[in-house]
Design a protein around this motif. Structure first.
Motif, PDB file in Angstrom:
ATOM      1  N   SER A 171      70.420  39.074  14.106  1.00  0.00           N
ATOM      2  CA  SER A 171      71.188  40.202  13.593  1.00  0.00           C
ATOM      3  C   SER A 171      70.490  40.842  12.405  1.00  0.00           C
ATOM      4  O   SER A 171      69.762  40.176  11.671  1.00  0.00           O
ATOM      5  CB  SER A 171      72.582  39.734  13.162  1.00  0.00           C
ATOM      6  OG  SER A 171      73.329  40.819  12.665  1.00  0.00           O
TER       7      SER A 171
ATOM      8  N   ASP B  34      72.543  42.235  10.238  1.00  0.00           N
ATOM      9  CA  ASP B  34      73.644  42.134   9.284  1.00  0.00           C
ATOM     10  C   ASP B  34      73.308  41.020   8.290  1.00  0.00           C
ATOM     11  O   ASP B  34      73.120  39.870   8.691  1.00  0.00           O
ATOM     12  CB  ASP B  34      74.938  41.815  10.032  1.00  0.00           C
ATOM     13  CG  ASP B  34      76.155  41.740   9.131  1.00  0.00           C
ATOM     14  OD1 ASP B  34      76.013  41.485   7.917  1.00  0.00           O
ATOM     15  OD2 ASP B  34      77.270  41.924   9.647  1.00  0.00           O
TER      16      ASP B  34
ATOM     17  N   ASP C 166      78.968  44.924  16.093  1.00  0.00           N
ATOM     18  CA  ASP C 166      79.592  44.200  14.992  1.00  0.00           C
ATOM     19  C   ASP C 166      80.527  43.122  15.535  1.00  0.00           C
ATOM     20  O   ASP C 166      80.674  42.974  16.756  1.00  0.00           O
ATOM     21  CB  ASP C 166      80.340  45.166  14.067  1.00  0.00           C
ATOM     22  CG  ASP C 166      81.324  46.066  14.811  1.00  0.00           C
ATOM     23  OD1 ASP C 166      81.870  45.649  15.865  1.00  0.00           O
ATOM     24  OD2 ASP C 166      81.566  47.186  14.346  1.00  0.00           O
TER      25      ASP C 166
END
Length: 129
Positions: A94, A96, A60
Motif C-alpha cells: 500500500s 497508505d 481504501d
C-alpha cells in the motif's frame, strides 16, 4: 491504495475448461465496483510452483470491506477453490502510510472468517499445500 495479490497453482486434474472458467470467475471478481484496477493471468515468477496470479488494487479500507463481502466475490470463491492445488496470499502492499494499516486489513479478514467459516475452512488447506 491497497494492492492485494494472490499466486496459485491449479490441481493436476483441472482441465483446460476448468482453468478458463476459474480465470473468468476471477476476472469477474476483479471487476467489482470497489476495484480500481486488476490483472489476472500467468505468474511471471513461478518460484514455488505457482503458475498464475491475481492482483487487485482497492482504494481504501471501506472499499476493501465492500470487495471482501461483495456478492460477486462471495459467489466466485466456491467456483474457484475446488480447482486449485495451492494458493499464496500476498505480499500485499500500500501507499497508505498508516502504521496500523496491516492490522486493519487483518481485522477485515478476521471479520470475513467469522461471517463465513465455510469459506475459511475451504481456503485453509490451499494455504498449507
Amino acid at each position: 491504495m491497497i494492492v492485494h495479490t494472490l499466486r496459485f497453482a491449479f490441481k493436476d486434474t483441472a482441465t483446460e475448461e476448468d482453468r478458463e472458467h476459474v480465470l473468468a470467475v476471477m476476472r469477474r471478481t476483479a471487476a467489482v465496483e470497489s476495484v480500481a484496477f486488476s490483472t489476472v493471468g500467468q505468474s511471471l515468477d513461478t518460484a514455488g510452483g505457482f503458475t498464475h496470479a491475481y492482483c487487485v488494487a482497492i482504494p481504501d479500507l471501506p472499499a476493501l470491506r465492500r470487495y471482501m463481502h461483495d456478492p460477486v466475490h462471495l459467489a466466485g470463491d466456491p467456483q474457484i477453490m475446488p480447482h486449485l492445488a495451492r494458493i499464496a496470499i500476498g505480499p500485499d502492499l500500500s501507499d497508505d502510510p498508516a502504521p496500523d494499516l496491516a492490522a486493519q486489513v487483518l481485522a477485515l479478514h478476521e471479520e470475513k472468517v467469522a461471517l463465513h467459516p465455510e469459506w475459511a475452512a475451504e481456503l485453509a488447506p490451499l494455504l498449507g499445500a
